[in-house]
Scaffold this active site. Structure first.
Site, short mmCIF file in Angstrom:
data_model
loop_
_atom_site.label_atom_id
_atom_site.label_comp_id
_atom_site.label_asym_id
_atom_site.label_seq_id
_atom_site.Cartn_x
_atom_site.Cartn_y
_atom_site.Cartn_z
N LEU A 45 -29.90 19.44 -39.81
CA LEU A 45 -30.13 18.81 -38.52
C LEU A 45 -28.95 19.17 -37.62
CD1 LEU A 45 -32.36 16.95 -37.39
CD2 LEU A 45 -30.94 15.01 -38.00
N ASP A 46 -29.22 19.78 -36.45
CA ASP A 46 -28.16 20.21 -35.54
C ASP A 46 -27.28 19.03 -35.13
OD1 ASP A 46 -29.09 22.78 -35.59
OD2 ASP A 46 -30.17 22.65 -33.68
#
Length: 326
Positions: A45-46
């Protein structure tokens, strides 16, 4: 803590990741607090994104592949009028447009993005180009070092649904809920949808709400400031700054396997599978079950409530793929 002192802790810890924290940093914090021998995550997840980050400990790391290949759901807000180098709000502006699509135009454009589509990943992504990460090449070029990286090759992506949320609330932004398969880039979707609407756009906010069998009802909310300071207070069920509290919130290893068939074994069959041997059906029920599943099917083999192995059906028997030491 030296590696020799690390413990065998098994299960899934589902975090609601705050803004600004990388998935790798989250894994590192859990590893340090628990002393677990093995820790990994079920889908990057960025830092810009918030939401669901399943973290696998111990034997759960053997099931990460099943979590990562499961369907995912995101809530995404697109800002119209600016295209950015990273395809999200952290990048520099590369194009602008005065066009603002209305709800009718958006609804007409969405069907072209549903189903199996070809998608060009963002330049700022972890895909390797000649042995280097694309984001490293893109950052070097942005800093004036090296040539602009060539556009990445388009990849097949699966988008199951795109639902507009509160259409028309703002002419400058639009929010969507997206169901998709593995490897779909929300930043690319925002960029390409904007272009199809005759404008520019980038991801202004992103939140993941589902990964395979995991959803936000299972997630532990994380206090952003203390995470960034290296502590882990998690407000569901109390403060998770200590190992015992984290372990109390672990989900079973088999949680990631809800979408694959389960197969019950006898004690003797389970013992054989644990030692790497093939198990032939010993009953008419198992013969019928294996025939129904078909060649090449991966099953979760259980003895009672205990997960024994991931096994593959073949030639009328099952063979272990990953044996669980639980």
């Amino acid at each position: 803590m030296r590696r020799a002192e690390r413990e065998a802790i098994h299960g899934w810890l589902v975090l609601d990741k705050p803004l600004g924290l990388t998935s790798t940093a989250a894994v590192g914090r859990v590893r340090r607090l628990t002393g677990a021998a093995k820790v990994g995550h079920g889908g990057t997840l960025d830092p810009l994104a918030t939401g669901l980050l399943p973290i696998a400990l111990g034997e759960a790391t053997k099931t990460v592949g099943f979590a990562m290949t499961g369907a995912k759901t995101y809530r995404m807000r697109i800002a119209w009028g600016e295209e950015r180098s990273t395809d999200d709000r952290e990048g520099t502006v590369t194009r602008t447009s005065q066009v603002r699509p209305d709800a009718a135009a958006i609804a007409a454009a969405l069907p072209a993005f549903i189903g199996q589509i070809m998608q060009v990943p963002p330049a700022f992504s972890a895909i390797k180009v000649a042995g280097q990460r694309s984001y490293d090449l893109a950052r070097a070029h942005a800093a004036g070092e090296g040539e602009a990286p060539a556009p990445l090759a388009a990849r097949l992506a699966r988008i199951d649904a795109i639902r507009p949320l509160d259409p028309g609330a703002s002419p400058d932004e639009a929010e969507f809920e997206v169901d998709c398969g593995k490897g779909v880039y929300m930043r690319s979707l925002a960029r390409d949808l904007a272009r199809a609407l005759g404008t520019c756009g980038h991801v202004a906010a992103l939140r993941r709400t589902r990964v395979g069998p995991f959803d936000l009802t299972q997630a532990i909310s994380v206090g952003e400031r203390k995470w960034l300071d290296g502590e882990i207070p998690l407000d569901k069920g109390g403060d998770l700054c200590d190992k015992a509290a984290i372990i109390a919130h672990l989900l079973p290893v088999a949680t990631a396997l809800d979408d694959i068939p389960a197969l019950a074994l006898t004690e003797a069959e389970a013992e054989r599978l644990r030692h790497g041997g093939a198990v032939s059906p010993g009953s008419a029920e198992m013969i019928r079950r294996l025939a129904t599943l078909g060649e090449g099917t991966v099953v979760a083999a259980f003895q009672g409530e205990r997960l024994v192995a991931l096994a593959e059906v073949g030639d009328g028997a099952i063979r272990p793929v990953r044996v669980m030491n639980l």
